[in-house]
Design a protein around this motif. Structure first.
Motif, PDB file in Angstrom:
ATOM      1  N   MET A   1       0.847  -1.207   0.000  1.00 52.67           N
ATOM      2  CA  MET A   1       0.000   0.000   0.000  1.00 52.67           C
ATOM      3  C   MET A   1       0.875   1.247   0.000  1.00 52.67           C
ATOM      4  O   MET A   1       1.820   1.320   0.784  1.00 52.67           O
ATOM      5  CB  MET A   1      -0.847  -0.006   1.277  1.00 52.67           C
ATOM      6  CG  MET A   1      -2.293   0.321   1.035  1.00 52.67           C
ATOM      7  SD  MET A   1      -3.172   0.242   2.618  1.00 52.67           S
ATOM      8  CE  MET A   1      -4.743   0.881   2.132  1.00 52.67           C
ATOM      9  N   THR A   2       0.563   2.185  -0.873  1.00 47.48           N
ATOM     10  CA  THR A   2       1.402   3.385  -0.890  1.00 47.48           C
ATOM     11  C   THR A   2       0.974   4.358   0.207  1.00 47.48           C
ATOM     12  O   THR A   2      -0.208   4.481   0.521  1.00 47.48           O
ATOM     13  CB  THR A   2       1.313   4.111  -2.250  1.00 47.48           C
ATOM     14  OG1 THR A   2      -0.053   4.290  -2.551  1.00 47.48           O
ATOM     15  CG2 THR A   2       1.997   3.342  -3.346  1.00 47.48           C
ATOM     16  N   LEU A   3       1.983   5.053   0.749  1.00 47.35           N
ATOM     17  CA  LEU A   3       1.709   6.053   1.781  1.00 47.35           C
ATOM     18  C   LEU A   3       2.029   7.421   1.178  1.00 47.35           C
ATOM     19  O   LEU A   3       3.150   7.647   0.706  1.00 47.35           O
ATOM     20  CB  LEU A   3       2.596   5.782   2.992  1.00 47.35           C
ATOM     21  CG  LEU A   3       2.229   6.471   4.296  1.00 47.35           C
ATOM     22  CD1 LEU A   3       3.049   5.889   5.437  1.00 47.35           C
ATOM     23  CD2 LEU A   3       2.402   7.955   4.273  1.00 47.35           C
ATOM     24  N   ILE A   4       1.035   8.278   1.163  1.00 45.00           N
ATOM     25  CA  ILE A   4       1.193   9.580   0.522  1.00 45.00           C
ATOM     26  C   ILE A   4       0.906  10.694   1.532  1.00 45.00           C
ATOM     27  O   ILE A   4      -0.034  10.596   2.315  1.00 45.00           O
ATOM     28  CB  ILE A   4       0.183   9.736  -0.651  1.00 45.00           C
ATOM     29  CG1 ILE A   4       0.247   8.537  -1.618  1.00 45.00           C
ATOM     30  CG2 ILE A   4       0.404  11.049  -1.395  1.00 45.00           C
ATOM     31  CD1 ILE A   4       1.494   8.435  -2.449  1.00 45.00           C
ATOM     32  N   VAL A   5       1.728  11.754   1.481  1.00 40.05           N
ATOM     33  CA  VAL A   5       1.420  12.960   2.252  1.00 40.05           C
ATOM     34  C   VAL A   5       0.916  14.001   1.255  1.00 40.05           C
ATOM     35  O   VAL A   5       1.587  14.276   0.251  1.00 40.05           O
ATOM     36  CB  VAL A   5       2.659  13.497   3.003  1.00 40.05           C
ATOM     37  CG1 VAL A   5       2.335  14.817   3.694  1.00 40.05           C
ATOM     38  CG2 VAL A   5       3.145  12.464   4.023  1.00 40.05           C
ATOM     39  N   GLU A   6      -0.271  14.531   1.485  1.00 40.25           N
ATOM     40  CA  GLU A   6      -0.811  15.566   0.597  1.00 40.25           C
ATOM     41  C   GLU A   6      -0.990  16.848   1.390  1.00 40.25           C
ATOM     42  O   GLU A   6      -1.528  16.836   2.500  1.00 40.25           O
ATOM     43  CB  GLU A   6      -2.152  15.119  -0.003  1.00 40.25           C
ATOM     44  CG  GLU A   6      -2.014  13.867  -0.855  1.00 40.25           C
ATOM     45  CD  GLU A   6      -3.101  13.731  -1.918  1.00 40.25           C
ATOM     46  OE1 GLU A   6      -4.202  14.271  -1.715  1.00 40.25           O
ATOM     47  OE2 GLU A   6      -2.839  13.075  -2.955  1.00 40.25           O
ATOM     48  N   LYS A   7      -0.538  17.957   0.809  1.00 36.87           N
ATOM     49  CA  LYS A   7      -0.667  19.250   1.502  1.00 36.87           C
ATOM     50  C   LYS A   7      -1.561  20.174   0.681  1.00 36.87           C
ATOM     51  O   LYS A   7      -1.411  20.274  -0.539  1.00 36.87           O
ATOM     52  CB  LYS A   7       0.723  19.871   1.693  1.00 36.87           C
ATOM     53  CG  LYS A   7       0.704  21.242   2.367  1.00 36.87           C
ATOM     54  CD  LYS A   7       0.939  22.369   1.389  1.00 36.87           C
ATOM     55  CE  LYS A   7       0.711  23.744   1.990  1.00 36.87           C
ATOM     56  NZ  LYS A   7       0.986  24.845   1.052  1.00 36.87           N
ATOM     57  N   PHE A   8      -2.484  20.851   1.363  1.00 36.98           N
ATOM     58  CA  PHE A   8      -3.380  21.785   0.688  1.00 36.98           C
ATOM     59  C   PHE A   8      -3.167  23.181   1.263  1.00 36.98           C
ATOM     60  O   PHE A   8      -3.293  23.387   2.467  1.00 36.98           O
ATOM     61  CB  PHE A   8      -4.842  21.337   0.844  1.00 36.98           C
ATOM     62  CG  PHE A   8      -5.111  20.055   0.121  1.00 36.98           C
ATOM     63  CD1 PHE A   8      -5.558  20.067  -1.197  1.00 36.98           C
ATOM     64  CD2 PHE A   8      -4.854  18.843   0.728  1.00 36.98           C
ATOM     65  CE1 PHE A   8      -5.763  18.885  -1.887  1.00 36.98           C
ATOM     66  CE2 PHE A   8      -5.050  17.649   0.046  1.00 36.98           C
ATOM     67  CZ  PHE A   8      -5.503  17.668  -1.265  1.00 36.98           C
ATOM     68  N   GLY A   9      -2.850  24.127   0.375  1.00 39.55           N
ATOM     69  CA  GLY A   9      -2.566  25.499   0.796  1.00 39.55           C
ATOM     70  C   GLY A   9      -3.841  26.298   1.037  1.00 39.55           C
ATOM     71  O   GLY A   9      -4.965  25.789   0.861  1.00 39.55           O
ATOM     72  N   GLY A  10      -3.662  27.550   1.440  1.00 35.59           N
ATOM     73  CA  GLY A  10      -4.758  28.407   1.876  1.00 35.59           C
ATOM     74  C   GLY A  10      -5.934  28.509   0.906  1.00 35.59           C
ATOM     75  O   GLY A  10      -7.093  28.359   1.310  1.00 35.59           O
ATOM     76  N   THR A  11      -5.662  28.753  -0.368  1.00 35.26           N
ATOM     77  CA  THR A  11      -6.763  28.899  -1.330  1.00 35.26           C
ATOM     78  C   THR A  11      -7.484  27.563  -1.520  1.00 35.26           C
ATOM     79  O   THR A  11      -8.698  27.521  -1.719  1.00 35.26           O
ATOM     80  CB  THR A  11      -6.230  29.371  -2.706  1.00 35.26           C
ATOM     81  OG1 THR A  11      -5.165  30.271  -2.496  1.00 35.26           O
ATOM     82  CG2 THR A  11      -7.301  30.005  -3.544  1.00 35.26           C
ATOM     83  N   SER A  12      -6.715  26.480  -1.423  1.00 37.46           N
ATOM     84  CA  SER A  12      -7.285  25.145  -1.644  1.00 37.46           C
ATOM     85  C   SER A  12      -8.237  24.731  -0.531  1.00 37.46           C
ATOM     86  O   SER A  12      -9.034  23.809  -0.700  1.00 37.46           O
ATOM     87  CB  SER A  12      -6.154  24.118  -1.768  1.00 37.46           C
ATOM     88  OG  SER A  12      -5.215  24.550  -2.719  1.00 37.46           O
ATOM     89  N   VAL A  13      -8.150  25.398   0.641  1.00 41.55           N
ATOM     90  CA  VAL A  13      -9.094  25.125   1.742  1.00 41.55           C
ATOM     91  C   VAL A  13      -9.763  26.440   2.175  1.00 41.55           C
ATOM     92  O   VAL A  13     -10.158  26.607   3.327  1.00 41.55           O
ATOM     93  CB  VAL A  13      -8.390  24.462   2.961  1.00 41.55           C
ATOM     94  CG1 VAL A  13      -7.953  23.054   2.637  1.00 41.55           C
ATOM     95  CG2 VAL A  13      -7.195  25.296   3.443  1.00 41.55           C
ATOM     96  N   GLY A  14      -9.890  27.370   1.198  1.00 43.05           N
ATOM     97  CA  GLY A  14     -10.310  28.734   1.514  1.00 43.05           C
ATOM     98  C   GLY A  14     -11.784  28.942   1.793  1.00 43.05           C
ATOM     99  O   GLY A  14     -12.187  30.041   2.182  1.00 43.05           O
ATOM    100  N   SER A  15     -12.607  27.906   1.603  1.00 44.16           N
ATOM    101  CA  SER A  15     -14.046  28.034   1.865  1.00 44.16           C
ATOM    102  C   SER A  15     -14.587  26.646   2.208  1.00 44.16           C
ATOM    103  O   SER A  15     -13.900  25.638   2.008  1.00 44.16           O
ATOM    104  CB  SER A  15     -14.769  28.549   0.602  1.00 44.16           C
ATOM    105  OG  SER A  15     -14.617  27.580  -0.425  1.00 44.16           O
ATOM    106  N   VAL A  16     -15.818  26.614   2.670  1.00 39.84           N
ATOM    107  CA  VAL A  16     -16.443  25.322   2.978  1.00 39.84           C
ATOM    108  C   VAL A  16     -16.545  24.466   1.703  1.00 39.84           C
ATOM    109  O   VAL A  16     -16.290  23.258   1.721  1.00 39.84           O
ATOM    110  CB  VAL A  16     -17.833  25.565   3.615  1.00 39.84           C
ATOM    111  CG1 VAL A  16     -18.642  24.285   3.664  1.00 39.84           C
ATOM    112  CG2 VAL A  16     -17.667  26.151   5.009  1.00 39.84           C
TER     113      VAL A  16
END
Ligand code: ADP
Ligand code: ASP
Ligand code: MG
Length: 407
Positions: A1-16
């Motif tokens: 199974m692959t293990l991945i770290v994903e990061k989401f910046g401000g605009t990518s989580v900027g609203s509901v």
């Protein structure tokens, strides 16, 4: 199974809506069989809003309380994203930096990560949970909350990926990869399929904020497979590569152009020239913990010399005060400064084996009536200081001159 770290910046989580879209994306990846650790930033604009609140209270907030304040932005997004994942059926868990032992030094507002305890994260992953970690924050030895500097969630993601020996670290942002220069300034900028870590490190440290400099350092040190992608559309993004030195003979001459606004320049003129002058001027500046960037000392004339250096614009007034205090002490003529300058840099490992880059840069700027105020070079970059209001013209002209829009 692959293990991945994903990061989401401000605009990518900027609203509901955006948080729900990220949760949908993560559920799809999880269903494909990926073990997922997610690192998130504060919602876009939130960190600036918090800085504004602090400055409404005081001109000199204590660094410790500032970090307590700024770390709240990320705490909001980890909770909301975990709720969105739970609603979709995953028993997701959110953690602040302290809760997963992201240990840092005690330098508030620009702390460095020293160690991460991955046991708790591994345990959750083994139970099928998606783990959501707050970016940008850690705790020092005494348990005080620290933050990692603006853009620091990138570094959290890469550090977590290194600690977990993840198969890949994906940085999702509001552009679909790393470009030859900021696509918001040059419309013809081209997305790169890959870029060497060495070049990306140079671009980041010279102002390309798509990745925090420290995250690229970490990635290089631990050889973390790292990719920058869009959170808004599917695509290959840009892969950071770790080629051995010398294997980049076929590399293009220039891979990118970076720039830094908000710089300032100070000159102390007519200082009697003798051994120790640079130390006498720059010593007191470094004691104020200001980062000095480009430095020039002129050849002395009649025993007198001038020393010019650049600093971040926010530090200009403080440095000016220090220099004014030195005029009498050093027997200098006077001090002058300009807080409306910017730095433009062309970067490429191809420069090692080709000459002429600096010349093309200087000619292009001259053809566009842009005056060069200072020059600084290294093996793989040439930087110039120019007037700030000519920055966009300079970046566009150089992008054309080095034919960066054509593959
Ligand atoms: P995030 O909030 O996702 O961390 P940032 O605003 O920190 O996003 O970084 C992404 C931004 O970096 C882009 O919107 C773009 O304007 C800027 N940028 C600067 N230089 C580059 C470059 N060479 N390639 C891509 N983006 C760049
Ligand atoms: N929220 C922090 C900032 O705005 C950290 C980050 O977004 O990476 O700088
Ligand atoms: Mg960022």
């Amino acid at each position: 199974m692959t293990l991945i770290v994903e990061k989401f910046g401000g605009t990518s989580v900027g609203s509901v809506e955006r948080i729900n879209a990220v949760a949908d994306h993560l559920m799809r990846k999880h269903a494909d069989g990926e073990k997922l650790v997610v690192v998130v930033s504060a919602m876009s604009g939130e960190t600036n809003r918090l800085i504004g609140l602090a400055s409404d209270i005081t001109d000199s907030p204590s660094p410790r309380e500032m970090d307590v304040l700024l770390s709240t932005g990320e705490q909001v997004t980890i909770a909301l994203l975990s709720m969105a994942l739970q609603k979709r059926g995953n028993d997701a868990r959110s953690y602040t930096g302290g809760q997963v032992s992201i240990k840092t030094d005690n330098v508030h507002s620009r702390a460095r990560i020293l160690n991460i305890d991955s046991v708790k994260i591994q345990d959750d992953l083994d139970k099928g949970r998606i783990v959501v970690v707050a970016g940008f924050q850690g705790v020092d030895e005494s348990g005080n909350i620290t933050t990692l500097g603006r853009g620091g969630s990138d570094t959290t993601a890469v550090a977590v990926a290194a600690a977990l020996r993840a198969d890949e670290c994906r940085i999702y942002t509001d552009v679909d990869g790393i470009y030859t220069t900021d696509p918001r300034v040059v419309s013809g900028a081209r997305r790169l399929d890959s870029i060497t870590a060495e070049e990306m490190l140079e671009l980041a440290s010279l102002g390309a904020k798509v990745l925090q400099t420290r995250s690229v350092e970490f990635a290089g040190k631990y050889k973390v497979p790292l990719r920058v992608l869009s959170s808004f559309e599917e695509g290959p993004g840009t892969l950071i590569t770790y080629e051995e030195e010398g294997s980049s003979m076929e590399a293009p001459l220039i891979s990118g152009i970076a720039f830094q606004r908000d710089e300032a320049k100070l000159t102390i003129r007519g200082i009697p020239d003798h051994p120790g002058v640079a130390h006498q001027v720059l010593g007191p500046i470094s004691e104020t913990h200001v980062n000095v960037d480009v430095i020039i000392q002129n050849a002395s004339e009649k025993g007198l010399t001038d020393l010019t250096f650049t600093v971040p614009r926010g530090d200009y007034d403080q440095c000016m005060d220090v220099l004014k205090g030195l005029v009498t002490k050093l027997g200098a003529q006077d001090v002058k400064g300009d807080d409306k300058i910017a730095k433009v840099s062309v970067v490429g490992v191809g420069m090692r084996s080709h000459s002429g880059v600096a010349n093309t840069m200087f000619k292009t700027l001259s053809d566009n009536d842009i005056n060069i105020q200072m020059i600084s070079t290294s093996e793989i970059k040439v930087s110039v200081i120019i007037q700030e209001d000519q920055l966009e013209l300079a970046v566009n002209a150089l992008h054309d001159a080095f034919e960066l829009d054509v593959k």
